[in-house]
Design an enzyme around this catalytic site. Structure first.
Site, PDB file in Angstrom:
ATOM      1  CG  HIS A  19      17.240  -5.995 -29.216  1.00  0.00           C
ATOM      2  ND1 HIS A  19      16.591  -5.691 -30.389  1.00  0.00           N
ATOM      3  CD2 HIS A  19      17.474  -4.807 -28.615  1.00  0.00           C
ATOM      4  CE1 HIS A  19      16.435  -4.396 -30.484  1.00  0.00           C
ATOM      5  NE2 HIS A  19      16.964  -3.823 -29.414  1.00  0.00           N
ATOM      6  CD  GLU A  20      18.224  -4.415 -24.622  1.00  0.00           C
ATOM      7  OE1 GLU A  20      19.115  -3.550 -24.612  1.00  0.00           O
ATOM      8  OE2 GLU A  20      17.047  -4.180 -24.990  1.00  0.00           O
ATOM      9  CG  ASP A  74      16.797   0.130 -30.756  1.00  0.00           C
ATOM     10  OD1 ASP A  74      16.803   0.901 -29.779  1.00  0.00           O
ATOM     11  OD2 ASP A  74      16.862  -1.103 -30.681  1.00  0.00           O
ATOM     12  N   PRO A  76      14.721  23.916 -20.349  1.00  0.00           N
ATOM     13  CG  PRO A  76      16.130  22.107 -20.643  1.00  0.00           C
ATOM     14  CD  PRO A  76      16.124  23.563 -20.435  1.00  0.00           C
ATOM     15  N   PRO A  77      12.015  21.949 -18.848  1.00  0.00           N
ATOM     16  CG  PRO A  77      10.082  20.789 -19.385  1.00  0.00           C
ATOM     17  CD  PRO A  77      11.425  21.140 -19.913  1.00  0.00           C
ATOM     18  N   GLY A  78      11.906  21.831 -15.286  1.00  0.00           N
ATOM     19  CA  GLY A  78      12.553  21.279 -14.097  1.00  0.00           C
ATOM     20  C   GLY A  78      13.987  21.693 -13.881  1.00  0.00           C
ATOM     21  CB  THR A  79      16.443  23.599 -15.756  1.00  0.00           C
ATOM     22  OG1 THR A  79      15.521  24.463 -16.390  1.00  0.00           O
ATOM     23  CG2 THR A  79      16.749  22.432 -16.657  1.00  0.00           C
ATOM     24  N   GLY A  80      14.865  24.672 -12.842  1.00  0.00           N
ATOM     25  CA  GLY A  80      14.973  25.647 -11.761  1.00  0.00           C
ATOM     26  C   GLY A  80      14.649  27.072 -12.147  1.00  0.00           C
ATOM     27  CG  HIS A 138      21.346  -2.165 -28.430  1.00  0.00           C
ATOM     28  ND1 HIS A 138      21.287  -1.388 -29.558  1.00  0.00           N
ATOM     29  CD2 HIS A 138      20.061  -2.442 -28.098  1.00  0.00           C
ATOM     30  CE1 HIS A 138      20.006  -1.220 -29.903  1.00  0.00           C
ATOM     31  NE2 HIS A 138      19.240  -1.862 -29.029  1.00  0.00           N
TER      32      HIS A 138
HETATM   33  P1  ADP Z   1      11.135  24.977 -13.822  1.00  0.00           P
HETATM   34  O1  ADP Z   1      10.391  26.173 -13.376  1.00  0.00           O
HETATM   35  O2  ADP Z   1      12.402  25.284 -14.563  1.00  0.00           O
HETATM   36  O3  ADP Z   1      10.321  23.980 -14.568  1.00  0.00           O
HETATM   37  P2  ADP Z   1      11.359  24.578 -11.020  1.00  0.00           P
HETATM   38  O4  ADP Z   1      12.089  25.798 -10.625  1.00  0.00           O
HETATM   39  O5  ADP Z   1       9.908  24.575 -10.766  1.00  0.00           O
HETATM   40  O6  ADP Z   1      11.645  24.206 -12.529  1.00  0.00           O
HETATM   41  O7  ADP Z   1      12.063  23.344 -10.319  1.00  0.00           O
HETATM   42  C1  ADP Z   1      11.334  22.381  -9.620  1.00  0.00           C
HETATM   43  C2  ADP Z   1      12.095  21.946  -8.392  1.00  0.00           C
HETATM   44  O8  ADP Z   1      13.268  21.234  -8.744  1.00  0.00           O
HETATM   45  C3  ADP Z   1      12.573  23.093  -7.554  1.00  0.00           C
HETATM   46  O9  ADP Z   1      11.613  23.475  -6.630  1.00  0.00           O
HETATM   47  C4  ADP Z   1      13.803  22.522  -6.883  1.00  0.00           C
HETATM   48  O10 ADP Z   1      13.423  21.776  -5.755  1.00  0.00           O
HETATM   49  C5  ADP Z   1      14.359  21.576  -7.912  1.00  0.00           C
HETATM   50  N1  ADP Z   1      15.389  22.210  -8.735  1.00  0.00           N
HETATM   51  C6  ADP Z   1      15.310  22.419 -10.062  1.00  0.00           C
HETATM   52  N2  ADP Z   1      16.440  22.977 -10.528  1.00  0.00           N
HETATM   53  C7  ADP Z   1      17.262  23.135  -9.477  1.00  0.00           C
HETATM   54  C8  ADP Z   1      18.585  23.675  -9.322  1.00  0.00           C
HETATM   55  N3  ADP Z   1      19.274  24.158 -10.368  1.00  0.00           N
HETATM   56  N4  ADP Z   1      19.122  23.693  -8.090  1.00  0.00           N
HETATM   57  C9  ADP Z   1      18.434  23.209  -7.044  1.00  0.00           C
HETATM   58  N5  ADP Z   1      17.190  22.700  -7.123  1.00  0.00           N
HETATM   59  C10 ADP Z   1      16.599  22.640  -8.317  1.00  0.00           C
HETATM   60 ZN    ZN Z   2      17.187  -1.829 -28.848  1.00  0.00          ZN
END
Ligand code: ADP
Ligand code: ZN
Ligand code: MG
Length: 628
Positions: free
Chosen positions: A435-436, A512, A211-215, A439
């Site tokens: 509502h809340e 929901d 997934p996006p942002g996982t490094g 839940h």
């Molecule tokens: P992706 O390419 O998977 O979308 P990135 O490598 O660009 O994600 O991650 C964006 C930023 O988030 C990195 O520059 C870092 O600062 C932080 N980051 C993401 N995953 C990690 C991780 N597993 N460990 C440390 N920092 C991370």
């Molecule tokens: Zn709800």
């Protein structure tokens, strides 16, 4: 790491080139042409000219703006006098008088008309500008020695490792499996001959999926940093160009460059931009020659280099592996796939530790607690969270970041910024509160519900008017059937409370219902949890889209009409029974529902101990209450 473009396309150099060209032509015109066409007249100083005039030596003079040509009196009868020239003083107003009084015959030049020079300029300059502009556009492709071919230059950036900014595996946490795989790649790059000697084939392509942002990008840089080799980085979208064939040429050039620098790494980020399946997936039938050619070129290049002589490893990253062309995943191409998934509890803790080092923390910070509350966050979210907490601390003029800052930051990241400005009217507030609490009460009782840690009716972000924050007590990878039923009942708890109290429902439950229905459908069609339909998968293909949480629609297998009807009936049945269960629980605990709702309306939020002691009073309608 420091980035340098390869080769450096310096704009100033291009402009200098053009200026050089233009001024060169001017020089030519100015230097050569007067020599060719202008008569050679000896120059004398102006003072000498005046002397000559006063001595009566000058017979006639021809006065131009910037030179005076004059003829001396003939020395012998039949020969004309010598012709000389001088540069006049700009404002010698005496000159006409002086000439007249000395009997010099004189004339002025006519006003300058367009002469050969200006008309020549008129002809020469426009084409020159045209040529200059043309050259400029050609060089824009990347400068370099083959200016005209430079449209084919790859735009890859070469990262040069220097010790200060180098990324290593220590900078990446929470993705241990991926790290183990990539350490092997580093090993290949460092000691490639150890492997080739024994006849092993070093993998050419490694695909990072997650997934996006996982490094993923970070990991690729870390591989280069650890191996200490050049790192060519380019994004898939940079291959895609207006001109058909340009992308393919770029790929060719990229591999050419890389081979001269081997061992090295080529990193193609967002591979799906060029690597989409060619089978007309998504309506791209025809009309995408450019992407297809680029992809073909990439395949050819990956087949082309033999691992033995050039150790070039192609790393690529994508968050949509399911869209990739199968040809890319064949052995010999991206045959290794490394899953870079969202970190688990201990992984989140390690990532938090990395980023917490970069800010000043108060002594009483419990990062573990923060890790517990951030289930589902990717590395980038956690990095952002720490920064967000530091911003909050600074805004409140604190020297150090406190635990409370972190908690508020979590809420911000989770539910969007607090929007105090959006005020609910009293009636809406009441509805949202019931509502809340609905839940929360159902969630507290059924299995599979996470621990309810907070109920709030402060509107946040765009979608949520109120929210019930559930934090899992542990990371769960498997859920059983009872837990899934419990989750569905919890999702319907909000709407059920509205029904019970107001005998009416609002639009607030849309999300929901959506989620409950999706869950029920997956129970029937993917998890085989329906008694009626049996343990069959009615959905097609593996569902490994990392975007979203796998809830996107998956095409159903071809099923008969009866089966389709049965699926629909079964889904409805599951959701209905969840609804009924929620209604039962809330009816049974109606006093508690009123009680907690009243507290929420007073306080706007309830959390912690207070909430726990209230929720502990929920009674199960199925059981006869005992006296314990
Ligand atoms: P992706 O390419 O998977 O979308 P990135 O490598 O660009 O994600 O991650 C964006 C930023 O988030 C990195 O520059 C870092 O600062 C932080 N980051 C993401 N995953 C990690 C991780 N597993 N460990 C440390 N920092 C991370
Ligand atoms: Zn709800
Ligand atoms: Mg990335």
């Amino acid at each position: 790491m420091s980035v340098r473009d390869n080769p450096p396309p310096s704009r100033s150099r291009q402009i200098a080139n053009i200026l050089l060209l233009v001024s060169g032509v001017f020089l030519l015109i100015n230097l050569i042409f007067p020599q060719l066409f202008g008569p050679k007249i000896p120059q004398v100083p102006y003072s000498m000219f005046i002397d000559l005039v006063q001595d009566g030596e000058v017979a006639r003079a021809y006065v131009e703006q910037d030179q005076i040509r004059f003829q001396l009196q003939p020395e012998e009868e039949d020969k004309p006098g010598k012709v000389l020239s001088t540069t006049p003083l700009a404002l010698d107003l005496e000159l006409p008088n002086r000439l007249e009084s000395n009997g010099v015959e004189f004339a002025a030049a006519p006003p300058p008309r367009s002469n050969w020079f200006t008309s020549l300029l008129g002809w020469v300059i426009p084409p020159l500008i045209f040529v200059a502009v043309w050259r400029f556009f050609l060089m824009r492709g990347g400068g370099g020695p083959q200016g005209a071919l430079s449209i084919s230059k790859s735009k890859a950036k070469v990262y040069v490792q220097d010790d200060e900014t180098k990324v290593t595996f220590d900078d990446v946490a929470g993705v241990d499996e991926a790290k183990v795989e990539l350490e092997e790649i580093v090993e290949f790059l460092k000691n490639s001959d150890r492997y080739t000697r024994i006849g092993a084939r070093i993998p050419k392509g490694v695909l990072l999926v997650g997934p996006p942002g996982t490094g993923k990008t970070l990991l690729a840089k870390a591989v280069a940093g650890e191996a200490g080799v050049p790192f060519f980085s380019i994004s898939g979208s940079e291959f895609v160009e207006l001109f058909v064939g340009a992308g393919a040429a770029r790929v060719r050039d990229l591999f050419e460059q890389a081979k001269t620098k081997s061992p090295c790494i080529i990193f193609i980020d967002e591979l799906d931009a060029i690597g989409k399946s060619r089978s007309g997936n998504g309506g791209f039938v025809g009309g995408n020659d450019e992407r297809e050619q680029t992809l073909n070129q990439l395949l050819t290049e990956m087949d082309g280099f033999a691992a033995g002589e050039n150790t070039v490893i192609v790393l690529a990253a994508t968050n949509r592996p399911e869209t990739l062309d199968p040809a890319l995943l064949r052995p010999g191409r991206f045959d290794r796939q490394v899953l870079v998934d969202r970190p688990d509890l201990s992984g989140r803790l390690k990532i938090l530790e990395i980023y917490a080092q970069k800010v000043k923390l108060a002594d009483a910070i419990d990062l573990k607690e923060i890790a517990v509350r951030t289930s589902g966050f990717a590395g980038a979210d956690l990095a952002n969270l720490v920064n967000e907490a530091a911003l909050l601390a600074a805004r409140n003029n604190r020297e150090k970041v406190t635990q409370a800052d972190f908690f508020e930051a979590i809420e911000r990241v989770v539910a969007g910024l607090e929007k105090k400005s959006r005020v609910l009217n009293d009636k809406e507030k009441k509805i949202v509160a019931y509502h809340e609490v609905g839940h929360a009460l159902v969630g507290a009782l059924v299995p599979g519900g996470n621990k309810v840690s907070k109920i709030s009716i402060i509107p946040r972000g765009m979608a949520a008017l109120g929210y019930t924050l559930q934090t899992p007590t542990e990371d769960r990878y498997l859920l059983d059937e009872a837990e899934l039923h419990g989750q569905i009942a919890t999702l319907l708890g909000g709407r059920s409370a509205e029904e019970i109290i107001f005998g009416n429902v609002t639009t607030g439950a849309t999300n929901d219902l959506q989620r409950a229905t999706d869950l029920a459908e997956r129970m029937v069609t993917s998890y085989g949890m329906s008694k009626v339909l049996g343990p069959l998968a009615y959905q097609k293909g593996q569902q490994n889209s990392f975007l979203g949480d796998g809830m996107g629609g998956n095409p159903r297998r071809m099923v008969s009409d009866e089966t389709a009807k049965a699926i629909d009936a079964e889904v409805k049945e599951i959701v209905e029974s969840g609804h009924q269960r929620a209604l039962d629980i809330l009816n049974h605990n109606r006093d508690l529902l009123e009680d907690i709702t009243q507290k929420i309306l007073d306080l706007e939020t309830i959390e912690g101990e207070t909430l726990q002691s209230l929720l502990n009073q929920v009674q199960n309608p199925d059981k006869v209450p005992t006296s314990t």
